[in-house]
Design a protein around this motif. Structure first.
Motif, PDB file in Angstrom:
ATOM      1  N   THR A   1       0.827  -1.201   0.000  1.00  0.00           N
ATOM      2  CA  THR A   1       0.000   0.000   0.000  1.00  0.00           C
ATOM      3  C   THR A   1       0.866   1.259   0.000  1.00  0.00           C
ATOM      4  OG1 THR A   1      -0.054   0.002   2.418  1.00  0.00           O
ATOM      5  CG2 THR A   1      -1.869  -1.106   1.275  1.00  0.00           C
ATOM      6  N   THR A   2       0.267   2.359  -0.407  1.00  0.00           N
ATOM      7  CA  THR A   2       0.877   3.667  -0.207  1.00  0.00           C
ATOM      8  C   THR A   2       0.547   4.098   1.224  1.00  0.00           C
ATOM      9  OG1 THR A   2       0.777   4.322  -2.525  1.00  0.00           O
ATOM     10  CG2 THR A   2       0.811   6.097  -0.894  1.00  0.00           C
ATOM     11  N   VAL A   3       1.580   4.537   1.959  1.00  0.00           N
ATOM     12  CA  VAL A   3       1.398   4.921   3.361  1.00  0.00           C
ATOM     13  C   VAL A   3       1.443   6.439   3.476  1.00  0.00           C
ATOM     14  CG1 VAL A   3       2.289   4.722   5.710  1.00  0.00           C
ATOM     15  CG2 VAL A   3       2.459   2.773   4.140  1.00  0.00           C
ATOM     16  N   ILE A   4       0.417   7.010   4.114  1.00  0.00           N
ATOM     17  CA  ILE A   4       0.330   8.462   4.283  1.00  0.00           C
ATOM     18  C   ILE A   4       0.153   8.776   5.764  1.00  0.00           C
ATOM     19  CG2 ILE A   4      -0.946  10.550   3.695  1.00  0.00           C
ATOM     20  CD1 ILE A   4      -1.791   9.205   1.112  1.00  0.00           C
ATOM     21  N   ASP A   5       1.038   9.619   6.275  1.00  0.00           N
ATOM     22  CA  ASP A   5       0.995  10.038   7.677  1.00  0.00           C
ATOM     23  C   ASP A   5       0.104  11.278   7.788  1.00  0.00           C
ATOM     24  OD1 ASP A   5       1.451  10.904  10.278  1.00  0.00           O
ATOM     25  OD2 ASP A   5       3.586  10.441  10.229  1.00  0.00           O
ATOM     26  N   LEU A   6      -0.961  11.142   8.552  1.00  0.00           N
ATOM     27  CA  LEU A   6      -1.910  12.250   8.714  1.00  0.00           C
ATOM     28  C   LEU A   6      -1.811  12.914  10.079  1.00  0.00           C
ATOM     29  CD1 LEU A   6      -5.154  10.756   7.085  1.00  0.00           C
ATOM     30  CD2 LEU A   6      -3.388  12.192   6.032  1.00  0.00           C
ATOM     31  N   THR A   7      -0.738  12.646  10.812  1.00  0.00           N
ATOM     32  CA  THR A   7      -0.634  13.184  12.168  1.00  0.00           C
ATOM     33  C   THR A   7      -0.032  14.586  12.216  1.00  0.00           C
ATOM     34  OG1 THR A   7       1.530  12.133  12.512  1.00  0.00           O
ATOM     35  CG2 THR A   7      -0.434  10.870  13.141  1.00  0.00           C
ATOM     36  N   GLY A   8       0.515  15.058  11.116  1.00  0.00           N
ATOM     37  CA  GLY A   8       1.111  16.387  11.091  1.00  0.00           C
ATOM     38  C   GLY A   8       0.162  17.436  10.531  1.00  0.00           C
ATOM     39  N   ALA A   9       0.707  18.620  10.289  1.00  0.00           N
ATOM     40  CA  ALA A   9      -0.101  19.722   9.770  1.00  0.00           C
ATOM     41  C   ALA A   9      -0.609  19.442   8.361  1.00  0.00           C
ATOM     42  CB  ALA A   9       0.711  21.015   9.782  1.00  0.00           C
ATOM     43  N   THR A  10       0.194  18.739   7.578  1.00  0.00           N
ATOM     44  CA  THR A  10      -0.197  18.354   6.219  1.00  0.00           C
ATOM     45  C   THR A  10       0.107  16.881   6.014  1.00  0.00           C
ATOM     46  OG1 THR A  10       1.983  18.973   5.339  1.00  0.00           O
ATOM     47  CG2 THR A  10       0.254  20.657   5.286  1.00  0.00           C
ATOM     48  N   PRO A  11      -0.606  16.191   5.119  1.00  0.00           N
ATOM     49  CA  PRO A  11      -0.338  14.771   4.858  1.00  0.00           C
ATOM     50  C   PRO A  11       1.066  14.566   4.306  1.00  0.00           C
ATOM     51  CG  PRO A  11      -2.489  15.406   3.990  1.00  0.00           C
ATOM     52  CD  PRO A  11      -1.789  16.675   4.376  1.00  0.00           C
ATOM     53  N   GLN A  12       1.743  13.552   4.812  1.00  0.00           N
ATOM     54  CA  GLN A  12       3.089  13.230   4.372  1.00  0.00           C
ATOM     55  C   GLN A  12       3.117  11.808   3.814  1.00  0.00           C
ATOM     56  OE1 GLN A  12       5.729  15.437   4.401  1.00  0.00           O
ATOM     57  NE2 GLN A  12       4.196  16.938   5.089  1.00  0.00           N
ATOM     58  N   ILE A  13       3.635  11.668   2.583  1.00  0.00           N
ATOM     59  CA  ILE A  13       3.734  10.347   1.967  1.00  0.00           C
ATOM     60  C   ILE A  13       4.960   9.644   2.535  1.00  0.00           C
ATOM     61  CG2 ILE A  13       3.968   9.059  -0.190  1.00  0.00           C
ATOM     62  CD1 ILE A  13       2.702  11.544  -1.571  1.00  0.00           C
ATOM     63  N   VAL A  14       4.740   8.591   3.293  1.00  0.00           N
ATOM     64  CA  VAL A  14       5.820   7.845   3.940  1.00  0.00           C
ATOM     65  C   VAL A  14       6.373   6.773   3.011  1.00  0.00           C
ATOM     66  CG1 VAL A  14       6.401   6.363   5.911  1.00  0.00           C
ATOM     67  CG2 VAL A  14       4.810   8.278   6.207  1.00  0.00           C
ATOM     68  N   ARG A  15       5.477   6.132   2.275  1.00  0.00           N
ATOM     69  CA  ARG A  15       5.892   5.078   1.342  1.00  0.00           C
ATOM     70  C   ARG A  15       4.998   5.137   0.119  1.00  0.00           C
ATOM     71  NH1 ARG A  15       4.991  -0.910   3.362  1.00  0.00           N
ATOM     72  NH2 ARG A  15       2.829  -0.437   2.781  1.00  0.00           N
ATOM     73  N   ARG A  16       5.599   5.155  -1.045  1.00  0.00           N
ATOM     74  CA  ARG A  16       4.837   5.110  -2.287  1.00  0.00           C
ATOM     75  C   ARG A  16       4.612   3.658  -2.674  1.00  0.00           C
ATOM     76  NH1 ARG A  16       8.375   9.324  -2.711  1.00  0.00           N
ATOM     77  NH2 ARG A  16       7.481  11.368  -3.217  1.00  0.00           N
ATOM     78  N   GLY A  17       3.362   3.311  -2.891  1.00  0.00           N
ATOM     79  CA  GLY A  17       3.012   1.951  -3.262  1.00  0.00           C
ATOM     80  C   GLY A  17       1.992   1.951  -4.375  1.00  0.00           C
ATOM     81  N   LEU A  18       1.013   1.077  -4.263  1.00  0.00           N
ATOM     82  CA  LEU A  18       0.040   0.912  -5.335  1.00  0.00           C
ATOM     83  C   LEU A  18      -0.878   2.116  -5.491  1.00  0.00           C
ATOM     84  CD1 LEU A  18      -0.852  -1.170  -7.449  1.00  0.00           C
ATOM     85  CD2 LEU A  18      -2.458  -2.078  -5.761  1.00  0.00           C
ATOM     86  N   GLY A  19      -1.254   2.748  -4.397  1.00  0.00           N
ATOM     87  CA  GLY A  19      -2.143   3.906  -4.481  1.00  0.00           C
ATOM     88  C   GLY A  19      -1.429   5.134  -5.024  1.00  0.00           C
ATOM     89  N   ASP A  20      -2.034   5.805  -5.994  1.00  0.00           N
ATOM     90  CA  ASP A  20      -1.448   7.006  -6.591  1.00  0.00           C
ATOM     91  C   ASP A  20      -1.880   8.233  -5.780  1.00  0.00           C
ATOM     92  OD1 ASP A  20      -0.559   9.113  -8.098  1.00  0.00           O
ATOM     93  OD2 ASP A  20      -1.563   8.502  -9.951  1.00  0.00           O
ATOM     94  N   PRO A  21      -0.937   8.925  -5.129  1.00  0.00           N
ATOM     95  CA  PRO A  21      -1.293  10.081  -4.302  1.00  0.00           C
ATOM     96  C   PRO A  21      -2.045  11.176  -5.060  1.00  0.00           C
ATOM     97  CG  PRO A  21       0.954   9.396  -3.836  1.00  0.00           C
ATOM     98  CD  PRO A  21       0.506   8.633  -5.048  1.00  0.00           C
TER      99      PRO A  21
END
Length: 210
Positions: free
Chosen positions: A182-202
């Motif tokens: 999966t694509t991993v997105i960190d939503l705990t900060g002020a803006t979403p941060q892409i942690v790992r690029r995977g199958l989901g297209d940001p």
């Protein structure tokens, strides 16, 4: 040797899925297909599940495990979600995404990140995984099935069974699935941060690749 449940990928046989769910109820770890790659799963409320999953993957306790949920309502039970986060989650789920959020009190301490108190959550878009979640009557703790020391996940259930025959109780064989996590997105900060690029297209979520 691991039990092999061969099921239809879009219409899994209820009898076989019930048998697989019984393994989970007994505290076992299973390999299951998802909309990204195969994953290792166990019951969230199993006291030994987190340690066992990390041991199978060769991970330490700072690696985020993921709570697989049936729907958005289940996510809100196990993670703290504000309005902006909810809108993004609603746009992305179900699908090949893992979102890192602040864990709620419903998440055992042994499961969440030890210092950040965060957890990965996702709703998979695969009939077999969703059927298992329904039968399990609760969320499942999971991690992508990437062998220790390797870069890519496994997607061949026969190979998975051969490699982990003495370490997994069962493998649900619904055929090969994607080779990307999966694509991993960190939503705990002020803006979403892409942690790992995977199958989901940001970009489909309005997020930049950069």
């Amino acid at each position: 040797m691991s039990q092999l449940f061969v099921v239809h990928p879009s219409n899994p046989q209820p009898r076989l899925m019930k048998q697989a769910a019984q393994f989970l109820q007994a505290g076992a770890i299973l390999a299951v297909p998802t909309d990204s790659s195969y994953a290792l799963v166990a019951r969230l409320d199993d006291r030994h599940a987190a340690e066992a999953l990390r041991k199978l993957r060769g991970l330490d306790d700072r690696h985020h495990l993921t709570v697989l949920c049936r729907d958005m309502a289940a996510i809100s039970q196990f993670a703290r979600v504000d309005n902006a986060q909810f809108r993004l989650l609603k746009l992305a789920t179900p699908g090949p995404w893992t979102f890192i959020l602040e864990a709620s009190r419903e998440v055992p301490r042994r499961v969440s990140h030890p210092s950040r108190k965060t957890i990965g959550v996702r709703v998979p878009n695969h009939p077999v995984t969703l059927a298992l979640l329904e039968l399990a009557e609760g969320p499942l703790l999971s991690t992508t099935l990437i062998p220790e020391g390797e870069e890519y996940p496994l997607n061949d259930p026969v190979e998975i069974r051969e490699r982990y025959e003495h370490r997994l109780a069962a493998v649900i064989d619904a055929g090969a699935c994607a080779l990307e996590p999966t694509t991993v997105i960190d939503l705990t900060g002020a803006t979403p941060q892409i942690v790992r690029r995977g199958l989901g297209d940001p970009e489909t979520l309005g997020l930049s690749h950069d």
